[in-house]
Scaffold this active site. Structure first.
Site, PDB file in Angstrom:
ATOM      1  N   HIS A  30      87.588  65.966 -17.014  1.00 50.75           N
ATOM      2  CA  HIS A  30      88.129  64.607 -17.073  1.00 50.75           C
ATOM      3  C   HIS A  30      89.646  64.748 -17.219  1.00 50.75           C
ATOM      4  O   HIS A  30      90.119  65.494 -18.082  1.00 50.75           O
ATOM      5  CB  HIS A  30      87.524  63.851 -18.271  1.00 50.75           C
TER       6      HIS A  30
ATOM      7  N   ASP B  36     113.427  61.991 -19.349  1.00 44.60           N
ATOM      8  CA  ASP B  36     113.570  63.105 -18.414  1.00 44.60           C
ATOM      9  C   ASP B  36     112.334  63.118 -17.487  1.00 44.60           C
ATOM     10  O   ASP B  36     111.195  63.225 -17.986  1.00 44.60           O
ATOM     11  CB  ASP B  36     113.660  64.413 -19.223  1.00 44.60           C
TER      12      ASP B  36
ATOM     13  N   LYS C 218      95.138  72.067 -20.944  1.00 47.05           N
ATOM     14  CA  LYS C 218      94.863  72.261 -22.378  1.00 47.05           C
ATOM     15  C   LYS C 218      93.387  72.619 -22.573  1.00 47.05           C
ATOM     16  O   LYS C 218      93.047  73.496 -23.369  1.00 47.05           O
ATOM     17  CB  LYS C 218      95.155  70.972 -23.169  1.00 47.05           C
TER      18      LYS C 218
ATOM     19  N   CYS D 200      85.335  56.679 -20.681  1.00 45.05           N
ATOM     20  CA  CYS D 200      85.392  57.425 -19.407  1.00 45.05           C
ATOM     21  C   CYS D 200      84.108  58.205 -19.132  1.00 45.05           C
ATOM     22  O   CYS D 200      83.938  58.760 -18.045  1.00 45.05           O
ATOM     23  CB  CYS D 200      86.577  58.385 -19.410  1.00 45.05           C
TER      24      CYS D 200
ATOM     25  N   SER E 130      86.253  58.661 -24.689  1.00 43.51           N
ATOM     26  CA  SER E 130      86.737  58.471 -26.060  1.00 43.51           C
ATOM     27  C   SER E 130      85.756  57.657 -26.886  1.00 43.51           C
ATOM     28  O   SER E 130      85.027  56.823 -26.365  1.00 43.51           O
ATOM     29  CB  SER E 130      88.081  57.739 -26.039  1.00 43.51           C
TER      30      SER E 130
ATOM     31  N   ASN F 157      95.310  57.900 -14.439  1.00 43.60           N
ATOM     32  CA  ASN F 157      93.991  57.915 -15.065  1.00 43.60           C
ATOM     33  C   ASN F 157      93.105  56.866 -14.392  1.00 43.60           C
ATOM     34  O   ASN F 157      93.507  55.706 -14.259  1.00 43.60           O
ATOM     35  CB  ASN F 157      94.117  57.624 -16.572  1.00 43.60           C
TER      36      ASN F 157
ATOM     37  N   GLU G 272      84.971  50.908 -17.850  1.00 40.30           N
ATOM     38  CA  GLU G 272      85.399  50.449 -19.162  1.00 40.30           C
ATOM     39  C   GLU G 272      86.459  49.357 -18.993  1.00 40.30           C
ATOM     40  O   GLU G 272      87.146  49.001 -19.940  1.00 40.30           O
ATOM     41  CB  GLU G 272      85.918  51.615 -20.010  1.00 40.30           C
TER      42      GLU G 272
END
Ligand code: CAA
Length: 381
Positions: free
Chosen positions: A234, A30, A243, A112, A305, A273, A80
């Site tokens: 970020h 979707d 979030k 990052c 990360s 990204n 990276e």
């Protein structure tokens, strides 16, 4: 105290894009999952003659055309998507831009977060030698396996950032918040061209690092949440910023809402990204789309990360009032790919021991011409 920060910032990206609606049609997903669930519309895809060097050099060329080379004695290249275990990608950029030999060049890596590490190193250099300016380039290509959950969050882009005293754009404030933890949320082994990721863990590690870095900022005299006018995060995909904002609101007990996130997501929704460049694409997006920010405070959260993260703050300076959103026309000019064309580019691997000449595709100022004798060759178009 000397005021140090971002004097100017310029973005660059690739020749191609993949529209996520096109990907959704092929995969039967979707399209609302991508547009609303992830908050992404498109992602940039490099042509065969583009890479982190060509994007980084293109961004830096425009930056230096505007600001000149005076005082630039350091080029820090954060990535990276490294091309060589030994040679810094910035050395290719040094040659392409015709920089003088009296410039130190080095590469910085921590997922990052590398762009922010480079900016902090630059601030230190400028603090010691206020007549110098530092060229920071953050440039990355985000690649995940085809048909993996990470696939729609790929992307590519570069940010070239000039750090100096009396910055025209954003004064970076001295207090910052740090948070590091050894966590296997996302990494890319030396023999792999795609990242390995534990999606759910990466989201929780990001959010935990964000509140940890916020607490450290507060412990080091950072501003109250109510003294920050715009938050930029970020953005591996722009929903992640929502979030983060919701979590920071819960953590500080202040309802931060979502509306303030819209200007900082405009470029990122279309770039995908861009790893080290992602936060700074968001910062540029805010500065290019909001006209009344002069004197206001930005909060900037950088997450790499693995993980290392930092919460920075900065005060917007007068040059922000005259920024244009010319990067929108750069995004508009990209050439859309069909899914088979994208997959063919994705599958392309270049063994370093075979000489190759790349096809001429990019219309950017610089191109990756190929490999000869295992060495990478670049040219100005
Ligand atoms: N309409 C609207 N929304 C929909 C939908 C639909 N039809 N179908 C699903 N969604 C929503 C889901 O509800 C979910 O929303 P919430 O996150 O708010 O719950 C969202 O779309 C994503 O769907 P899933 O939860 O099913 O997740 P997924 O399996 O597609 O994976 C991901 C999502 C984990 C982010 C994956 O894309 C991934 O692994 N990405 C790479 C890793 C990454 O970006 N991690 C972020 C933190 S790490 C970091 O920031 C460093 C970095 O740069 C990599």
């Amino acid at each position: 105290m000397t005021s140090i920060g971002i004097h100017d910032i310029e973005l660059a990206t690739t020749h191609h894009l993949l529209d996520l609606g096109t990907l959704a049609e092929t995969t039967g997903v979707d399209p609302a999952k991508y547009r609303l669930g992830l908050g992404q519309d498109e992602f940039s895809v490099p042509a065969a003659d583009e890479d982190i060097v060509t994007m980084g050099a293109s961004a830096a060329l425009a930056l230096l055309d505007r600001n000149g080379l005076d005082g630039v004695r350091t080029l820090l290249f954060a990535t990276e998507s490294g091309l060589d275990h030994s040679k810094a990608a910035g050395v290719f950029v040094h040659k392409l831009l015709g920089l003088p030999p009296q410039v130190r060049v080095a590469e910085i890596k921590q997922a990052c977060y590398g762009g922010t590490a480079a900016i902090q190193a630059a601030v230190g250099i400028v603090q010691r030698n206020p007549n110098e300016r530092v060229l920071v380039i953050a440039s990355d290509i985000a690649r995940y396996a085809l048909d993996s959950p990470g696939e729609p969050t790929q992307g590519a882009g570069a940010a070239a950032i000039l750090i100096g005293v009396d910055p025209a754009l954003v004064e970076i404030e001295p207090a910052s918040g740090l948070f590091s933890a050894d966590v296997d949320d996302f990494w890319r082994p030396n023999d792999s061209s795609t990242a390995i990721v534990d999606g759910a863990l990466s989201i929780s590690a990001y959010l935990d690092a964000m509140t940890g870095a916020w607490d450290d900022l507060a412990a080091h005299g950072g501003p109250a949440i109510t003294a920050i006018d715009r938050l930029v995060y970020h953005q591996p995909y722009t929903k992640m910023a929502r979030k983060a904002q919701a979590r920071l609101g819960e953590h500080t007990g202040v309802d931060l809402g979502d509306d303030g996130l819209v200007p900082g997501a405009i470029y990122n929704r279309r770039l995908g990204n861009a790893y080290t460049a992602s936060l700074y694409a968001g910062v540029a997006s805010v500065l290019d789309h909001e006209r009344d920010l002069v004197g206001k405070r930005l909060g900037m959260f950088s997450y790499g990360s693995g993980s290392v993260s930092e919460f920075l703050t900065g005060v917007v300076q007068p040059a922000a009032a005259s920024r244009s959103d010319h990067f929108t026309s750069v995004l508009d000019a990209r050439v859309p790919l069909s899914v088979p064309e994208y997959r063919e580019l994705h599958a392309r691997e270049l063994p370093s021991n075979v000489d190759v000449e790349t096809p001429r595709v990019t219309e950017a100022p610089f191109r990756f011409a190929g490999l000869r004798g295992s060495a990478r060759r670049y040219e100005r178009r």
